[in-house]
Structures are given as structure tokens and as C-alpha cells.
Write a protein that holds these residues in place. Sequence first.
Motif, short mmCIF file in Angstrom:
data_model
loop_
_atom_site.label_atom_id
_atom_site.label_comp_id
_atom_site.label_asym_id
_atom_site.label_seq_id
_atom_site.Cartn_x
_atom_site.Cartn_y
_atom_site.Cartn_z
N VAL A 73 39.74 -10.03 71.92
CA VAL A 73 40.88 -10.33 71.04
C VAL A 73 40.40 -10.32 69.59
CG1 VAL A 73 42.17 -11.68 72.72
CG2 VAL A 73 40.52 -12.82 71.25
N ILE A 74 41.31 -10.00 68.71
CA ILE A 74 40.88 -9.80 67.32
C ILE A 74 41.07 -11.05 66.46
CG2 ILE A 74 41.20 -7.30 67.39
CD1 ILE A 74 43.84 -7.70 65.86
N ASN A 75 41.74 -12.07 67.03
CA ASN A 75 41.96 -13.33 66.28
C ASN A 75 42.48 -13.09 64.87
OD1 ASN A 75 41.33 -15.55 68.04
ND2 ASN A 75 39.23 -14.76 68.07
N ARG A 130 45.97 -12.69 62.21
CA ARG A 130 47.31 -13.25 61.99
C ARG A 130 48.38 -12.46 62.74
NH1 ARG A 130 48.67 -14.06 55.85
NH2 ARG A 130 50.64 -13.18 56.57
N ILE A 131 48.15 -11.14 62.83
CA ILE A 131 49.16 -10.27 63.48
C ILE A 131 49.34 -10.63 64.96
CG2 ILE A 131 47.56 -8.40 64.15
CD1 ILE A 131 49.73 -6.43 63.31
N CYS A 132 48.32 -11.26 65.58
CA CYS A 132 48.40 -11.60 67.01
C CYS A 132 49.63 -12.46 67.32
CB CYS A 132 47.14 -12.33 67.46
SG CYS A 132 45.66 -11.30 67.40
N LYS A 133 49.98 -13.33 66.40
CA LYS A 133 51.11 -14.25 66.63
C LYS A 133 52.43 -13.51 66.84
CE LYS A 133 49.25 -18.45 65.57
NZ LYS A 133 48.69 -19.10 66.70
N SER A 145 53.37 -8.36 70.93
CA SER A 145 53.99 -8.47 72.26
C SER A 145 52.99 -8.87 73.33
CB SER A 145 54.62 -7.13 72.65
OG SER A 145 55.66 -6.81 71.78
N TYR A 146 51.71 -8.65 73.08
CA TYR A 146 50.67 -8.94 74.09
C TYR A 146 50.01 -10.30 73.90
CZ TYR A 146 51.39 -4.06 75.10
OH TYR A 146 51.97 -2.86 75.43
N TYR A 147 50.56 -11.10 73.01
CA TYR A 147 49.93 -12.39 72.68
C TYR A 147 49.65 -13.23 73.93
CZ TYR A 147 49.06 -16.90 70.51
OH TYR A 147 48.49 -18.08 70.14
N PHE A 159 49.18 -12.42 76.98
CA PHE A 159 48.09 -11.87 77.80
C PHE A 159 46.74 -12.16 77.15
CE2 PHE A 159 51.34 -8.82 79.45
CZ PHE A 159 51.27 -9.24 80.76
N CYS A 160 46.65 -11.87 75.88
CA CYS A 160 45.36 -11.97 75.19
C CYS A 160 44.86 -13.40 75.07
CB CYS A 160 45.46 -11.36 73.80
SG CYS A 160 45.67 -9.57 73.85
N TYR A 161 45.80 -14.36 74.92
CA TYR A 161 45.38 -15.73 74.69
C TYR A 161 45.73 -16.64 75.87
CZ TYR A 161 44.46 -14.06 70.00
OH TYR A 161 43.97 -13.36 68.93
S1 SF4 Z 1 47.52 -10.27 70.55
FE1 SF4 Z 1 47.91 -8.11 70.08
S2 SF4 Z 1 46.88 -7.73 68.14
FE2 SF4 Z 1 46.04 -9.63 68.96
S3 SF4 Z 1 44.22 -9.02 70.11
FE3 SF4 Z 1 45.94 -9.04 71.56
S4 SF4 Z 1 46.72 -6.93 71.57
FE4 SF4 Z 1 45.43 -7.15 69.74
#
Ligand code: SF4
Length: 149
Positions: free
Chosen positions: A130-132, A134-137, A140-142, A144-146
Motif C-alpha cells: 500500500v502506498i499510504n 492521501r489519495i487512498c482515502k 475504490s480499493y481502500y 481491500f488495501c487496509y
Molecule cells: S487504496 Fe488505492 S491508491 Fe491506496 S494503495 Fe490501495 S490501490 Fe493504491
Amino acid sequence: MEQTSDLVADGKIIEEESYLQRSEKYSQIELSHSYNGISLRGKIDFFNTSKKIVHETKRSNKVESAHIWQVKFYLWLLKLNDIEADGGIIEYPKLRVTENVELTDKDIKYLESSVIEIEKLISSNNCPSVINARICKSCSYYDFCYADE
Ligand code: SF4
């Protein structure tokens, strides 16, 4: 993920409320193309077939390069399907501004290399970190990633 996204739904409401009068002038088109074995797909909500212009509406409070590249991708997809297009216009109802978009040869090279990189990423057994950012918030994949946090 887009069909379940509140942001996408919100964007559609803005489109419907702000640009109701245009519905008859524009066509919605779905395009696909196999580029080097990579399946490309896109759905253009508003394509002015007489002026050959792609229209996109964004709810955002700022003009973002991702919006511009989305329209450049649509223009590339039209070109790959031998459909003539003269450019794109992104409308920002909240800002009351429009952004003109063109597709250059340099853009096409960038898109070609990008889809190859994306395909490699999709085929990889390793999920990128994950890239941590601001755009993560607003991504659409938030969830899943977090999911682990
Ligand atoms: S939430 Fe979106 S932008 Fe952030 S790490 Fe996941 S895929 Fe990338």
C-alpha cells in the motif's frame, strides 16, 4: 468496484443534475480492444458523435491528472477502434471550469507502456505494498488495501 462506490454514484448524480439537457445530443458507448493480447475496455458516458468530442464530468474540487489520463485513454481506445475523435472536454460543475484534452503521439506511447506495466502487475503473484497516500482515502480499493488495519 466502481458500481459500489459512493463517489462514482455521486458523480453520476452531478452529471444527471447538471447536464440533463444534453442527453439527446450524446451517446454512451462501450469500447474494447485487444492490445498486444491485453484486453482494454472503456465506457464513455458522453460522446458527441457530430462534434467527435468525449465529455467527462467530475465532482472533484480540483483538476487532476488522473482525470485527464482517463479521457486520453478513451481517446486512444476510440483510435484503436478506428473511430474518429477530435479531443475531449472534462467538466467540473463544482468549479465551473472545463479542461480540454488532446491525445498526442507521446501520450499514446505512454499509454502503451502503462498498460503493459499494469498487465505485469495484474499477472504478478505479489501484491504491491500500500502506498499510504492521501489519495487512498478516496480510492475504490481502500477496503481491500487496509483490511488488516
Ligand atoms: S487504496 Fe488505492 S491508491 Fe491506496 S494503495 Fe490501495 S490501490 Fe493504491
